[in-house]
Design a protein around this motif. Structure first.
Motif, short mmCIF file in Angstrom:
data_model
loop_
_atom_site.label_atom_id
_atom_site.label_comp_id
_atom_site.label_asym_id
_atom_site.label_seq_id
_atom_site.Cartn_x
_atom_site.Cartn_y
_atom_site.Cartn_z
N MET A 77 -4.12 6.09 3.48
CA MET A 77 -5.31 5.26 3.62
C MET A 77 -5.08 4.18 4.69
O MET A 77 -5.01 2.98 4.39
N PRO A 78 -4.96 4.58 5.94
CA PRO A 78 -4.63 3.61 7.00
C PRO A 78 -5.70 2.55 7.23
O PRO A 78 -5.42 1.52 7.85
N TRP A 79 -6.91 2.79 6.75
CA TRP A 79 -7.99 1.82 6.91
C TRP A 79 -7.96 0.72 5.85
O TRP A 79 -8.64 -0.29 5.97
N LEU A 80 -7.19 0.91 4.79
CA LEU A 80 -7.25 0.03 3.63
C LEU A 80 -6.62 -1.34 3.93
O LEU A 80 -5.50 -1.41 4.43
N PRO A 81 -7.30 -2.45 3.60
CA PRO A 81 -6.67 -3.76 3.72
C PRO A 81 -5.50 -3.88 2.73
O PRO A 81 -5.69 -3.75 1.52
N VAL A 82 -4.31 -4.10 3.25
CA VAL A 82 -3.11 -4.24 2.41
C VAL A 82 -2.43 -5.55 2.77
O VAL A 82 -2.20 -5.83 3.95
N GLU A 83 -2.14 -6.35 1.78
CA GLU A 83 -1.39 -7.60 1.98
C GLU A 83 -0.37 -7.75 0.87
O GLU A 83 -0.49 -7.14 -0.18
N GLU A 84 0.64 -8.58 1.13
CA GLU A 84 1.63 -8.85 0.10
C GLU A 84 1.53 -10.29 -0.36
O GLU A 84 0.99 -11.15 0.34
N ASP A 85 2.05 -10.54 -1.54
CA ASP A 85 1.82 -11.83 -2.20
C ASP A 85 2.25 -13.02 -1.36
O ASP A 85 1.54 -14.02 -1.27
N GLY A 86 3.40 -12.96 -0.73
CA GLY A 86 3.89 -14.09 0.04
C GLY A 86 2.97 -14.46 1.19
O GLY A 86 2.69 -15.64 1.43
#
Length: 318
Positions: free
Chosen positions: A141-150
């Motif tokens: 899912m290369p379009w998906l917004p992905v972020e990490e907690d920090g």
């Protein structure tokens, strides 16, 4: 728009005691601020492949062939790579409805960037890896917004992430309702000012792409390509300079209605935002006031003025 936005999240970030040490890494922003607006889908890949809690910590190890392996950090026997890859492939295949994902930083299964990668022998390592589950998530899912907690502690990154999940949610709902050329063009029109704040060159390029929609035989194929381009554009963080240009552009719509004092007040507020002495919320609020006084159909539909619920307070400090 409905508020029930499906968001994937590492289960430990919701406060579930699933980490290797039996604890959690509760993310206050997710639990206290974002939760009222979304529907979280919590996943702990390590628990999902049958590991207990507490358990020995895991690490990424670079094999001789250059591929990444998932192993216990205490050098206990067992290679968990295949189990994690198989789980990730199968689980992520059922997550296309998601509009975003928040992953746990530094995790060998969920980390988004700078995960420690160890040499096969010894403890030498480099912060150069991505967790196995997140690698597969971004592959499928290369379009998906992905972020990490920090990273979500950064106000600009936080706003960008929320903006993207709301945009994708509306786009997905458009698809569910049935794709039409008119619907896709109207969607793009609603987001023009918002896209302009992110990247002027990419905005113009995407505009040319949408203008050629009639040349596409398959609206589904157009949607897939448009989604990829749109979400890639929104990954560019909106800048103060671009926001200023958008604000000045909108100001022009009220040139005839405002008197000299009002024009001077608005110009001054936009300039103070440009200089960093006022938050974006200040000129946007004044423009919304004038929009209510002097309605304009095009501006009234623009997501720029409210890309997400105001209660999230994401424009207060930038």
């Amino acid at each position: 728009m409905s508020d029930n936005i499906p968001i994937g999240i590492s289960a430990c970030l919701l406060g579930e005691n699933v980490r290797f040490d039996g604890g959690h890494k509760k993310l206050a922003f997710a639990v206290n601020e974002l939760a009222p607006w979304v529907r979280f889908v919590p996943i702990c890949p390590e628990m999902a492949i049958g590991l207990p809690t507490p358990r020995p910590a895991l690490r990424l190890v670079k094999r001789d062939d250059g591929e990444m392996a998932l192993r216990f950090s205490n050098h206990a026997e067992g290679d968990l790579t295949e189990a994690m890859q198989q789980f990730s492939q199968k689980r992520i295949a059922g997550l296309e409805h998601l509009c975003g994902y928040i992953v746990c930083a530094k995790s060998p299964s969920c980390g988004m960037e700078r995960v420690r990668v160890y040499e096969a022998e010894g403890n030498n390592n480099r912060k150069s890896g991505t967790g196995i589950f997140t690698t597969e998530l971004k592959r499928q899912m290369p379009w998906l917004p992905v972020e990490e907690d920090g990273r979500l502690h950064d106000p600009a990154i936080r706003e960008n992430f929320v903006e993207r999940i709301y945009t994708l949610f509306e786009l997905n709902n458009l698809r569910k309702a049935g794709l039409t050329r008119g619907g896709l063009i109207a969607f793009h029109s609603r987001y023009k000012l918002l896209l302009l704040a992110h990247s002027q060159p990419c905005y113009r390029e995407l505009g040319r792409f949408v203008a050629a929609i009639e040349t596409w035989d398959s609206l589904e194929a157009f949607f897939v390509e448009y989604r990829a381009r749109l979400m890639s554009l929104l990954e560019h963080q909106a800048t103060r300079r671009n926001h200023t240009n958008v604000l000045m552009h909108v100001q022009g719509y009220f040139r005839r209605q405002l008197n000299a004092r009002q024009r001077q007040e608005l110009s001054g507020l936009i300039d103070r935002y440009r200089q960093g002495t006022q938050p974006l919320l200040a000129p946007v609020t004044l423009l919304k006031h004038y929009l209510s006084e002097y309605p304009d159909n095009y501006l009234a539909e623009q997501r720029y003025f409210e890309p997400y619920p105001e209660a999230l307070r994401l424009r207060y400090g930038n």
